[in-house]
Enzyme design. Structure first.
Site, mmCIF file in Angstrom:
data_model
loop_
_atom_site.group_PDB
_atom_site.id
_atom_site.type_symbol
_atom_site.label_atom_id
_atom_site.label_comp_id
_atom_site.label_asym_id
_atom_site.label_seq_id
_atom_site.Cartn_x
_atom_site.Cartn_y
_atom_site.Cartn_z
ATOM 1 N N MET A 74 0.835 -1.218 0.000
ATOM 2 C CA MET A 74 0.000 0.000 0.000
ATOM 3 C C MET A 74 0.868 1.266 0.000
ATOM 4 S SD MET A 74 -3.172 0.778 2.552
ATOM 5 C CE MET A 74 -2.197 0.746 4.053
ATOM 6 N N TYR B 237 4.538 -8.219 16.319
ATOM 7 C CA TYR B 237 4.833 -7.305 15.199
ATOM 8 C C TYR B 237 5.711 -6.146 15.682
ATOM 9 C CZ TYR B 237 3.847 -3.518 11.850
ATOM 10 O OH TYR B 237 3.951 -2.469 10.972
ATOM 11 N N TYR C 79 6.141 -7.954 6.967
ATOM 12 C CA TYR C 79 4.974 -8.797 7.254
ATOM 13 C C TYR C 79 4.111 -7.945 8.186
ATOM 14 C CZ TYR C 79 2.402 -12.944 8.970
ATOM 15 O OH TYR C 79 1.432 -13.859 9.316
HETATM 16 N N1 LIG Z 1 -0.248 -0.535 7.448
HETATM 17 C C1 LIG Z 1 -0.074 0.201 8.546
HETATM 18 O O1 LIG Z 1 -1.050 0.637 9.187
HETATM 19 C C2 LIG Z 1 1.310 0.520 9.035
HETATM 20 C C3 LIG Z 1 1.450 1.279 10.216
HETATM 21 C C4 LIG Z 1 2.747 1.605 10.637
HETATM 22 C C5 LIG Z 1 3.851 1.179 9.935
HETATM 23 N N2 LIG Z 1 3.683 0.414 8.801
HETATM 24 C C6 LIG Z 1 4.869 -0.025 8.067
HETATM 25 O O2 LIG Z 1 4.801 0.571 6.787
HETATM 26 C C7 LIG Z 1 5.397 -0.283 5.800
HETATM 27 C C8 LIG Z 1 4.453 -0.443 4.621
HETATM 28 O O3 LIG Z 1 3.233 -1.012 5.094
HETATM 29 P P1 LIG Z 1 2.071 -1.382 4.061
HETATM 30 O O4 LIG Z 1 0.799 -1.290 4.818
HETATM 31 O O5 LIG Z 1 2.261 -0.623 2.788
HETATM 32 O O6 LIG Z 1 2.392 -2.918 3.803
HETATM 33 P P2 LIG Z 1 1.629 -3.961 2.838
HETATM 34 O O7 LIG Z 1 0.594 -3.271 2.021
HETATM 35 O O8 LIG Z 1 1.242 -5.114 3.703
HETATM 36 O O9 LIG Z 1 2.798 -4.414 1.845
HETATM 37 C C9 LIG Z 1 3.841 -5.199 2.314
HETATM 38 C C10 LIG Z 1 4.920 -5.188 1.277
HETATM 39 O O10 LIG Z 1 6.013 -5.978 1.777
HETATM 40 C C11 LIG Z 1 6.372 -6.911 0.784
HETATM 41 N N3 LIG Z 1 6.892 -8.115 1.418
HETATM 42 C C12 LIG Z 1 6.305 -8.895 2.353
HETATM 43 N N4 LIG Z 1 7.105 -9.927 2.660
HETATM 44 C C13 LIG Z 1 8.231 -9.787 1.919
HETATM 45 C C14 LIG Z 1 9.417 -10.536 1.766
HETATM 46 N N5 LIG Z 1 9.641 -11.654 2.476
HETATM 47 N N6 LIG Z 1 10.356 -10.107 0.882
HETATM 48 C C15 LIG Z 1 10.158 -8.982 0.157
HETATM 49 N N7 LIG Z 1 9.049 -8.227 0.235
HETATM 50 C C16 LIG Z 1 8.094 -8.637 1.112
HETATM 51 C C17 LIG Z 1 5.102 -7.193 -0.004
HETATM 52 O O11 LIG Z 1 5.458 -7.720 -1.267
HETATM 53 P P3 LIG Z 1 4.445 -8.647 -2.162
HETATM 54 O O12 LIG Z 1 3.092 -8.005 -2.060
HETATM 55 O O13 LIG Z 1 5.049 -8.553 -3.537
HETATM 56 O O14 LIG Z 1 4.485 -10.001 -1.557
HETATM 57 C C18 LIG Z 1 4.503 -5.790 -0.073
HETATM 58 O O15 LIG Z 1 5.115 -5.062 -1.107
HETATM 59 C C19 LIG Z 1 5.738 -1.570 6.541
HETATM 60 O O16 LIG Z 1 7.112 -1.575 6.846
HETATM 61 C C20 LIG Z 1 4.925 -1.510 7.805
HETATM 62 O O17 LIG Z 1 5.543 -2.211 8.867
HETATM 63 C C21 LIG Z 1 2.439 0.086 8.338
#
Ligand SMILES: NC(=O)c1ccc[n+]([C@@H]2O[C@H](COP(=O)([O-])OP(=O)(O)OC[C@H]3O[C@@H](n4cnc5c(N)ncnc54)[C@H](OP(=O)(O)O)[C@@H]3O)[C@@H](O)[C@H]2O)c1
Length: 279
Positions: free
Chosen positions: A11, A123, A59
């Site tokens: 995302m 997490y 993750y």
């Molecule tokens: N979502 C939230 O509310 C939130 C809040 C605070 C911080 N964050 C942080 O913000 C960042 C982005 O979050 P998001 O919500 O955009 O995440 P997301 O939509 O769940 O996307 C996760 C991404 O990580 C990749 N990924 C997962 N496992 C992997 C692996 N083993 N090797 C390489 N790539 C891998 C996925 O690739 P594929 O799809 O190609 O498998 C996808 O591109 C993360 O670091 C998260 O911890 C998120």
């Protein structure tokens, strides 16, 4: 500059790829490079030779991490270490995306970057450990903590609320967890500027303003013009595998120190609605 984004299919990664036009950006998903495998990471980093690596891959399923802590640690901590080591080898700068869930939620005033971490779920533990290990490998890395992300092309709270509102006359939403909703497009803009401004150290980057999930749901429905009723409830009525911090508001001082400010989160919803409809 040359930029390499891990997690470009997620995302936030999609928002980064949409926003980042002025530099040469290569975005990878897990199919192109699995960060759990150091040799795959080293190969893509040495071939791209980027000035900056943005590590957004993680993750991110908070309950999934609680149920499978080994996978959580392998991706979120060891994967981050693999990327940091490859960055050190290639003399690339690293910007790591971290989370408000590194804190325990016992504060009642916004968390500053200097506040000790004390995660209460798997997490948060894997991300806090990644922060520490990255800082040892790359003392000039930039760690951007953010929270409650929402945006087009991802599973997020406003999308869930709007979908539920389609089928139910009344919703129940917890009113005892407080944080800062953050729009991925605004965060992507801040990340680009932090890299271009040569940022280092810990930065808290969220949209301005805080709320509970209940208040967030009410504002989403109000701005969407929907009459669905929302009832406030408490987390003990919605038992989930991973506990959540009660209060995870991040203080904006570290972002303003870089000359950056993000708008109040309610101002971002209309843009999100339009992009969500556009698919
Ligand atoms: N979502 C939230 O509310 C939130 C809040 C605070 C911080 N964050 C942080 O913000 C960042 C982005 O979050 P998001 O919500 O955009 O995440 P997301 O939509 O769940 O996307 C996760 C991404 O990580 C990749 N990924 C997962 N496992 C992997 C692996 N083993 N090797 C390489 N790539 C891998 C996925 O690739 P594929 O799809 O190609 O498998 C996808 O591109 C993360 O670091 C998260 O911890 C998120």
């Amino acid at each position: 500059m040359k930029i390499l984004v891990f997690g470009a299919t997620g995302m936030l990664g999609k928002a980064l790829m949409r926003r980042w036009k002025e530099d040469q950006v290569l975005g990878l998903g897990s199919a192109q490079a699995d960060i759990r495998h150091p040799e795959q990471v080293a190969a893509v980093v040495s071939s791209a030779a980027p000035d900056w690596i943005v590590l957004s891959a993680a993750y991110t399923d908070v309950d999934g991490c609680e149920l499978n802590p080994t996978l959580a640690s392998t991706v979120n901590t060891q994967g981050a270490v693999n990327v940091a080591k490859a960055a050190a080898q290639a003399h690339s700068r690293l910007l790591f995306i971290s989370t408000d869930y590194v804190f325990d939620g016992n504060n009642s005033t916004p968390y500053e970057t200097t506040h000790p971490t004390n995660p209460i779920n798997a997490y948060g533990k894997t991300k806090a450990e990644a922060e520490q290990r990255i800082s040892l490998i790359l003392p000039d890395s930039c760690i951007v903590r953010t929270s409650w992300l929402f945006g087009p092309g991802g599973k997020c709270f406003p999308d869930t609320i709007l979908k539920l509102a389609d089928t139910r006359p009344q919703l129940e939403v917890v009113n005892d967890q407080r944080g800062c909703p953050t729009y991925t497009a605004d965060l992507a803009d801040a990340i680009v500027r932090l890299c271009q401004g040569d940022a280092r150290g810990i930065v808290h980057a969220t949209n301005r303003g805080d709320c509970t999930w209940y208040e967030f749901a009410c504002e989403i429905l109000r701005q969407a013009g929907l009459k669905t009723q929302v009832r406030a409830t408490t987390s003990d009525k919605f038992v989930r595998p991973a506990p959540r911090p009660k209060y995870s508001v991040l203080a904006p001082a570290s972002l303003t120190a870089h000359g950056l400010e993000m708008r109040p989160w309610p101002e971002t919803l209309s843009e999100y609605f339009a992009l969500r409809v556009a698919g």
